[in-house]
Design a protein around this motif. Structure first.
Motif, mmCIF file in Angstrom:
data_model
loop_
_atom_site.group_PDB
_atom_site.id
_atom_site.type_symbol
_atom_site.label_atom_id
_atom_site.label_comp_id
_atom_site.label_asym_id
_atom_site.label_seq_id
_atom_site.Cartn_x
_atom_site.Cartn_y
_atom_site.Cartn_z
ATOM 1 N N GLY A 1 44.399 -39.393 122.477
ATOM 2 C CA GLY A 1 45.338 -38.620 123.274
ATOM 3 C C GLY A 1 44.630 -37.971 124.442
ATOM 4 N N PRO A 2 45.312 -37.063 125.157
ATOM 5 C CA PRO A 2 44.671 -36.339 126.252
ATOM 6 C C PRO A 2 43.403 -35.642 125.754
ATOM 7 C CG PRO A 2 47.034 -35.949 126.238
ATOM 8 C CD PRO A 2 46.721 -36.667 124.964
ATOM 9 N N ALA A 3 42.307 -35.776 126.496
ATOM 10 C CA ALA A 3 41.007 -35.348 125.997
ATOM 11 C C ALA A 3 40.972 -33.876 125.600
ATOM 12 C CB ALA A 3 39.930 -35.643 127.044
ATOM 13 N N ARG A 4 41.430 -33.001 126.479
ATOM 14 C CA ARG A 4 41.357 -31.573 126.175
ATOM 15 C C ARG A 4 42.272 -31.200 125.010
ATOM 16 N NH1 ARG A 4 38.453 -28.668 129.806
ATOM 17 N NH2 ARG A 4 37.938 -29.692 131.785
ATOM 18 N N GLN A 5 43.409 -31.882 124.919
ATOM 19 C CA GLN A 5 44.331 -31.593 123.822
ATOM 20 C C GLN A 5 43.736 -32.010 122.482
ATOM 21 O OE1 GLN A 5 48.183 -33.403 124.231
ATOM 22 N NE2 GLN A 5 48.912 -32.650 122.268
ATOM 23 N N VAL A 6 43.120 -33.188 122.439
ATOM 24 C CA VAL A 6 42.504 -33.655 121.199
ATOM 25 C C VAL A 6 41.351 -32.743 120.802
ATOM 26 C CG1 VAL A 6 41.198 -35.540 120.137
ATOM 27 C CG2 VAL A 6 43.210 -36.053 121.543
ATOM 28 N N PHE A 7 40.561 -32.309 121.782
ATOM 29 C CA PHE A 7 39.422 -31.439 121.483
ATOM 30 C C PHE A 7 39.893 -30.062 121.019
ATOM 31 C CE2 PHE A 7 36.086 -28.431 123.114
ATOM 32 C CZ PHE A 7 35.118 -28.766 122.179
ATOM 33 N N ARG A 8 40.925 -29.553 121.657
ATOM 34 C CA ARG A 8 41.403 -28.200 121.349
ATOM 35 C C ARG A 8 42.290 -28.167 120.111
ATOM 36 N NH1 ARG A 8 43.969 -27.697 125.621
ATOM 37 N NH2 ARG A 8 46.037 -28.145 124.792
ATOM 38 N N ASP A 9 43.077 -29.219 119.894
ATOM 39 C CA ASP A 9 44.081 -29.195 118.832
ATOM 40 C C ASP A 9 44.143 -30.557 118.145
ATOM 41 O OD1 ASP A 9 46.072 -28.159 117.225
ATOM 42 O OD2 ASP A 9 47.682 -28.610 118.640
#
Length: 327
Positions: free
Chosen positions: A233-241
């Motif tokens: 998924g979107p990189a920051r979204q996967v990393f954050r959540d």
């Protein structure tokens, strides 16, 4: 048409005791000007997947599925066509520039070699292009006269990036490009890679075990475990959540600056990745998973979309707990 499309790609190594699956049914896509990060522990299959894109795997590897580079199947290319594609259409920044560069050849000659092999420039033109590339990656042109041992680790990595850019390829595969670099040099190399992708519209597939690096550099992120993509998924979204327990464990392995609790009691993931030759039944992650159900030990789980989506690439994860409220 996407720059790169992977359809059900699998890679199997021939072992003395039978076939060993390293990559299992991976499907991904990459557009021009987009950066895709692929993360996972050692042995997850990410580097094997990266090397399969240009058929750089050893002879005992068998690749199946479809790998489409600008619509053309790499697995069906003749050796002559494949040689023409390497460096010119797609190139690789290998892990560990110190070992990838020839220690007895000058830097300039190594950067110029792809240009001369592909007939993209005369010797004088290759010399001028080499000087341009070195300056583009933040090195003075006179470095072309030097040898790899005369450069620092960060400078050698910049030389590898210059080589990858020599023939103006549409796709660059970067396999752990910042491994063994200190934090400051790592930041400089990552900034360079981001700017090159943005300025030249290059498609970038970046391989790393470091989710924080990929989240800061890439647009999308795919997490691999035991040869499969278990979340993307979107990189920051996967990393954050992260939605998959494995993705959450990787993200939580990074301490939070200023958080005393995370420094004193860092969270990690117990156990080791499974042996590819003896994968557990069902979900491969279930022996290490803190939220596994009884069914996880027998039933494999396909990628499922999260119920709460945001605009952009879909966020999917291969976990029985994903989308429970919608079932």
């Amino acid at each position: 048409m996407s720059l790169l499309e992977l359809h059900d790609v699998s890679v199997t190594y021939r072992g003395t005791a039978g076939d060993v699956p390293a990559v299992r049914g991976v499907s991904l896509g990459l557009e021009a000007g987009e950066a895709l990060g692929v993360a996972g522990e050692s042995g997850s299959g990410k580097s094997t997947l990266a090397m399969s894109l240009l058929r750089l795997l050893p002879r005992d590897a068998r690749v199946s599925g479809r790998i489409l580079l600008e619509g053309e199947d790499v697995l069906g290319m003749s050796w002559g066509r494949l040689r023409a594609v390497r460096w010119a259409s797609a190139s690789v920044v290998f892990q560990g520039a110190q070992h990838a560069l020839n220690p007895v050849r000058r830097i300039g000659d190594q950067i110029a070699e792809p240009l001369l092999v592909h007939g993209a420039a005369t010797r004088d033109g290759a010399r001028r292009r080499t000087a341009e590339l070195l300056e583009q990656v933040g090195l003075p042109a006179w470095r072309a006269r030097g040898y790899p041992h005369e450069l620092s680790g960060g400078q050698r990595q910049r030389v590898m990036i210059a080589m990858a850019l020599a023939c103006s390829p549409r796709l660059i595969v970067a396999d752990e490009p910042t491994t063994a670099l200190d934090v400051m040099i790592q930041a400089q190399v990552l900034t360079l890679i981001r700017s090159l992708v943005a300025e030249h519209g290059i498609g970038l597939m970046m391989i790393s075990h470091d989710l924080s690096v990929l989240a800061a550099t890439c647009d999308r992120l795919a997490i691999m475990y035991a040869g499969r993509v278990v979340e993307s998924g979107p990189a920051r979204q996967v990393f954050r959540d992260a939605a998959h327990p494995y993705g959450r464990a990787l993200a939580e392995a990074f301490p939070v600056v200023g958080d005393t609790a995370s420094r004193r009691a860092p969270r990690g993931l117990g156990g080791d990745p499974p042996d590819p030759a003896h994968l557990p039944a069902g979900c491969s992650f279930h022996p290490r998973c803190p939220v596994a159900l009884a069914s996880c030990a027998s039933e494999p789980v396909e990628l499922r979309s999260l119920t709460a989506q945001v605009p952009g690439p879909p966020h999917v994860a291969a976990c029985v707990h994903v989308g429970e409220e919608a079932r």
